[in-house]
Design an enzyme around this catalytic site. Structure first.
Site, short mmCIF file in Angstrom:
data_model
loop_
_atom_site.label_atom_id
_atom_site.label_comp_id
_atom_site.label_asym_id
_atom_site.label_seq_id
_atom_site.Cartn_x
_atom_site.Cartn_y
_atom_site.Cartn_z
N LYS A 191 11.55 -38.09 58.27
CA LYS A 191 10.14 -38.23 57.87
C LYS A 191 9.36 -37.13 58.60
O LYS A 191 8.45 -37.40 59.40
CB LYS A 191 9.68 -39.65 58.26
CG LYS A 191 8.30 -40.05 57.77
CD LYS A 191 8.24 -40.32 56.28
CE LYS A 191 6.80 -40.62 55.86
NZ LYS A 191 6.61 -40.52 54.40
N ASP A 223 11.25 -41.75 52.30
CA ASP A 223 10.67 -42.53 51.19
C ASP A 223 11.23 -42.04 49.85
O ASP A 223 11.55 -42.84 48.96
CB ASP A 223 9.13 -42.51 51.22
CG ASP A 223 8.56 -41.17 51.68
OD1 ASP A 223 9.35 -40.27 52.03
OD2 ASP A 223 7.33 -41.01 51.67
N ASP A 247 19.46 -48.02 58.80
CA ASP A 247 19.57 -49.47 58.67
C ASP A 247 19.05 -49.90 57.29
O ASP A 247 19.70 -50.65 56.55
CB ASP A 247 18.72 -50.10 59.80
CG ASP A 247 18.95 -51.59 59.93
OD1 ASP A 247 19.84 -52.12 59.24
OD2 ASP A 247 18.23 -52.23 60.72
#
Ligand code: NAD
Length: 365
Positions: A191, A223, A247
């Site tokens: 990110k 995302d 995760d």
């Protein structure tokens, strides 16, 4: 070959699924002339009940003196109200730290027999789903400082996300090495438009790329990656990412392949001693009903043979046996087709029968 395997049955369905993996390992050992010795280790809720500690040091020591560790799953509502340090999951975090395993590798692969079980449209599934998520496991926000304070009359909670260049480099290498053994495409997920830790991650991965000219490196924001995994998973070969992103993305990836009960994982560090476990939890809702799918655990045992013990033929034999049993239409409840027409060519089996059928099939062509 003689190997000591530390076995953590854990809680919920853990003991049921591990039993089936041991059955399969024993049959494999018998056929290929190996001796596997199992050392029982208490971890999770059962260890809290017995030792008031989710992973007593003596239990961790047993794991550290074994050749590898096979884990079922830990946790359950009985222990949910305990303070953080006393939670079953703390045992798992301490085990990973103690074993210094910093890389979690999860295949996301669709078994052709179960393609109907994917929630994705057939046109997407037909393009193929076969990638691995390499997730950093011992750094990042899960291991940073956590605190809750009072400020201006309200509570404020803080969790710190830290990565060092060294941590990024060693997981990056596993990503490149894994891609090298596959289709040579590595996607680094971060990110970097917001987080400093992600910018350092991206820099580290690009520095390493010079050492792996045969691997094509790409970058993707987390995302966007979450969207691409459901839009066109066939574009991925190997994804490497940090702990929390991995995760979340690896749970998403597990769902597109059908059932969470089918997916194995390995966690590795500097040595060949690894931690092998299915990706699901202890499924307390079905514990004790003999309905759990043991295949994720059985395939985790196969990964142990392949990656820690260098027994590729034996691992192939287990995977072939799983495929054969699926070909024969045997299905645990989670992978039993919903469609009445498709049900006609399938037979619903329990956890123990599935384990027995796979074990019986090993070594048969
Ligand atoms: P879960 O993975 O245990 O269960 C989610 C759903 O999937 C449930 O409906 C369950 O019945 C089903 N499921 C899971 N494994 C299955 C299998 N092998 N066969 C058939 N169905 C299966 O996740 P959860 O319900 O969120 O968590 C339950 C407990 O497990 C919690 O205490 C959680 O903290 C713990 N947990 C442990 C681990 C681990 O030990 N590595 C991982 C995740 C969650």
């Amino acid at each position: 070959m003689n190997k000591n395997i530390a076995v953590i049955r854990g809680d919920g369905i853990g003991p049921e699924i591990v039993e089936q993996a041991i059955l399969v390992l024993n049959k494999t050992a018998f056929l290929f002339g190996h001796t596997f010795t199992y050392v029982d280790v208490d971890m999770g809720g059962c260890a809290i009940d017995k030792w008031q500690d989710p992973l007593p040091q003596a239990m961790l020591d047993k794991c550290l003196s074994s050749d590898s560790v096979l884990l079922g799953a830990v946790g359950g509502s009985k222990w949910n109200r305990l303070p953080g340090e006393m939670r079953p999951e703390k045992g798992l975090l301490r085990l990973r730290q103690g074993m210094k395993v910093y890389s979690n590798n999860r295949p996301a692969k669709i078994w052709p027999q179960l393609s109907d079980a994917s929630p994705l449209k057939p046109a997407i599934v037909e393009k193929g789903i076969d990638f691995i998520i390499v997730r950093e496991l011992t750094g990042g926000i899960y291991f940073g400082e956590h605190k809750t304070e009072e400020e201006a009359g309200q509570k404020k909670a803080t969790d710190i996300l830290t990565y060092t260049e060294k941590e990024i480099e060693r997981i990056g290498r596993i990503g490149f090495e894994t891609a090298r053994k596959r289709n040579k495409k590595l996607c680094s997920v971060e990110k970097s438009n917001v987080l400093d830790s992600s910018r350092l991650w991206k820099e580290g991965l690009h520095r390493l790329a010079a050492e792996y000219p045969d691997v094509e490196l790409s970058d993707m924001l987390v995302d966007n990656c979450a969207m691409q995994i459901v839009k066109d998973p066939s574009q991925f070969d190997v994804i490497v990412t940090e702990n929390m992103f991995g995760d979340i993305l690896s749970d998403e990836a597990s769902m597109i392949t059908g059932s969470i009960g089918m997916i194995p994982s390995s966690s590795l560090g500097e040595t060949t001693r690894g931690l092998y476990e299915p990706i699901h939890g202890s499924a307390p809702d079905i514990a004790g009903t003999d309905t759990a799918n043991p295949i994720g655990t059985v395939l985790s045992a196969a990964m142990m043979l392949r990656y820690s013990f260098d027994l590729a033929k034996e691992a192939d034999a287990i995977e072939k046996a799983v495929s054969h049993v699926l070909d024969a239409g045997c299905r645990t409840a989670d992978i039993f087709p919903a469609d009445a027409e498709k049900q006609k060519s399938c037979r619903k089996v329990g956890c123990s029968e599935m384990g027995r059928l796979i074990a019986e099939q090993i070594g048969k062509e």
